[in-house]
Write a protein that holds these residues in place. Structure first.
Motif, mmCIF file in Angstrom:
data_model
loop_
_atom_site.group_PDB
_atom_site.id
_atom_site.type_symbol
_atom_site.label_atom_id
_atom_site.label_comp_id
_atom_site.label_asym_id
_atom_site.label_seq_id
_atom_site.Cartn_x
_atom_site.Cartn_y
_atom_site.Cartn_z
ATOM 1 N N LEU A 139 0.952 3.270 3.489
ATOM 2 C CA LEU A 139 -0.035 2.797 4.457
ATOM 3 C C LEU A 139 0.181 1.349 4.866
ATOM 4 N N CYS A 149 -11.515 1.639 1.854
ATOM 5 C CA CYS A 149 -10.717 1.908 3.053
ATOM 6 C C CYS A 149 -9.400 2.568 2.685
ATOM 7 N N VAL A 150 -8.710 2.018 1.698
ATOM 8 C CA VAL A 150 -7.429 2.585 1.274
ATOM 9 C C VAL A 150 -7.614 4.013 0.766
ATOM 10 N N TYR A 188 0.844 -1.192 0.000
ATOM 11 C CA TYR A 188 0.000 0.000 0.000
ATOM 12 C C TYR A 188 0.881 1.243 0.000
ATOM 13 N N LYS A 225 -12.161 -3.041 0.913
ATOM 14 C CA LYS A 225 -10.756 -2.698 1.094
ATOM 15 C C LYS A 225 -10.356 -1.479 0.270
ATOM 16 N N ASP A 284 -0.140 0.478 8.660
ATOM 17 C CA ASP A 284 -1.481 0.822 9.133
ATOM 18 C C ASP A 284 -2.524 -0.145 8.585
ATOM 19 N N MET A 285 -2.414 -0.463 7.302
ATOM 20 C CA MET A 285 -3.354 -1.412 6.717
ATOM 21 C C MET A 285 -3.202 -2.790 7.338
ATOM 22 N N LEU A 298 -13.596 -1.145 6.045
ATOM 23 C CA LEU A 298 -12.926 -2.430 5.841
ATOM 24 C C LEU A 298 -13.520 -3.540 6.700
#
Length: 471
Positions: A244, A231-232, A5, A228, A247-248, A222
């Motif tokens: 990210l 969310c990103v 990410y 997903k 964090d992801m 998410l």
């Protein structure tokens, strides 16, 4: 997951998160502070005269003084009842519609309340005022629960406390704004009181015009919706960076540990050993936030200042001073000192000062972030429902009991609140782990020592613990 990410987008802080906080809070916790003070700043004489005149037009007789006082007391206290109902609605709304959409839908209660308030004098109905206060209380109850949840889930770890603290900042600003708008020279006069009661619709409209442009909570997108990509996109928009990965991974781990489980009901948390001390901590600090007596001064500020010798025509300006003190003294050190130290220090400071005069050093800003930090996604809405319900119940109790404390104890009326502050500071000092800068897994590990015993291996094998711990 093997997906990366990262990207080539700019790095660093973004103003989007700050704007999101402002858009949500202006129609959220600001309404709580604003509507407390709007009713307090409103002269009881105006409403009581309206109640008596309306009754005389209907029945041909006037109400007794105690009957008018009883109706006026219900106009004031029904706000707390509405807040309790809003707290009970907040969890299901947040799960069903999401955090952002719940805040937007919450404005329906505000709009109906404003229509009823403006129409009450024309319709010659004091019952419409009572219903309006009930609805605006529901609005405040929903926002007081959903807004901190939204902020805590949308901010990066190092800004999580600061974002959640903004709820307290906007509450204090709402108090000050309500005191200013309620001046006799503005909307506090006899001719304008219906518009004063309805004026909260203005920040609600601002929220409706601004909040839709900002993203939903990334955790909700998410974990609850399984989206997903959304969310990103939300994380990149809120945090202003593409890096990210870590964090992801944390959000994906929490999603995996939840195993697709449905959101828990409030009563289910009481039977979960893995969240026993988390729940006790939230219940303790949420109750103490009201039982410390910090909000009692707003209910009875005018009478307190008159007893202190301030003339009636100057009382409204002295009351504004209390709101200004709270707004300027809202603790901005939360990200430097940590939640635990600020809770202990806040309550100890209040205990030292409250017996002499009301303190505005309430650690309410720290209280709002706790459920977000110490509960996982499936338990978080239920935890906020419990915390919010206790807050409103105790808010109502303090409002009812405080006049009797004044009559019996006089200038020592805040001594019982001093005891509450000391007890809460002791509880926090001995039972609440520090959460500043920690992941949910680290915080859960600290609580497992309390829930399962320091040397009990079940803290790593319990099914409930696995839902909120990292592998």
């Amino acid at each position: 997951p093997g997906r990366s990410y990262t990207g080539v987008c700019h790095q660093g802080p973004t103003g989007t998160l700050a704007l999101t906080v402002c858009a949500a809070a202006v129609g959220g916790t600001l309404q709580y502070g604003y509507n407390i003070c709007v009713c307090v700043c409103l002269s009881p004489q105006h409403i009581c005269t309206f109640i008596n005149d309306t009754w005389r037009e209907r029945r041909g007789t006037r109400l007794e003084a105690y009957q008018v006082t009883l109706i006026w007391s219900f106009v004031v206290s029904v706000f707390s009842l509405g807040g309790l109902l809003g707290s009970l609605l907040a969890g299901p709304l947040a799960v069903r519609f999401g955090r952002k959409r719940s805040l937007l839908l919450n404005n329906v209660f505000l709009g109906l309340s404003s229509v009823l308030s403006v129409s009450s004098r024309t319709a010659r109905s004091f019952e419409m005022i009572i219903l309006a206060r009930l609805l605006v209380g529901i609005n405040a109850g929903v926002s007081m629960n959903v807004q901190p949840m939204y902020f805590g889930e949308s901010a990066p770890k190092h800004l999580r406390g600061a974002a959640a603290l903004s709820s307290a900042v906007f509450t204090a600003f709402g108090v000050l704004l309500g005191q200013v708008v309620g001046l006799r020279e503005l909307l506090g006069g006899e001719s304008w009181w219906p518009y004063l009661l309805a004026s909260g619709v203005v920040p609600g409209v601002i929220q409706l015009l601004t909040l839709p442009w900002f993203p939903e909570s990334p955790c909700y997108l998410l974990i609850d919706r399984g989206d997903k990509e959304a969310c990103v996109k939300a994380l990149r928009q809120l945090w202003g960076r593409d890096d990210l990965g870590a964090d992801m991974e944390q959000i994906l781990q929490e999603q995996g540990r939840g195993g697709g489980a449905r959101a828990k009901r409030p009563w289910e948390l009481f039977g979960e050993r893995s969240v026993r001390w988390q729940l006790l901590s939230v219940m303790a600090v949420s109750s103490a936030m009201q039982l410390c007596g910090n909000d009692a001064i707003y209910f009875y500020a005018s009478s307190v200042f008159r007893e202190a010798g301030i003339s009636s025509d100057r009382v409204q300006y002295a009351t504004i001073g209390t709101g200004a003190c709270e707004f300027t003294a809202t603790n901005l050190l939360i990200e430097h000192l940590g939640r635990r130290l600020l809770l202990i220090g806040g309550y100890v400071l209040m205990a030292l000062r409250v017996s002499m005069r009301p303190s505005h050093s309430s650690p309410a800003g720290v209280t709002g972030v706790l459920p977000t930090e110490i509960f996982n996604q499936t338990a978080r809405p239920a935890a906020y429902t419990i915390a919010g319900s206790l807050m409103w119940i105790n808010f109502f109790l303090v409002g009812m009991v405080f006049p009797f404390l004044v009559s019996e104890l006089g200038e020592l009326c805040f001594i019982p609140f001093c005891a509450v502050c000391l007890l809460c500071s002791l509880y926090v000092g001995f039972a609440l782990p520090e959460t500043k800068g920690k992941t949910l897994s680290e915080i859960t590990h600290d609580f497992d020592r309390l829930n399962f015993g320091l040397h009990n291996e079940r803290c790593s094998t319990s099914p409930n613990a696995k839902l909120s711990r990292s592998p």
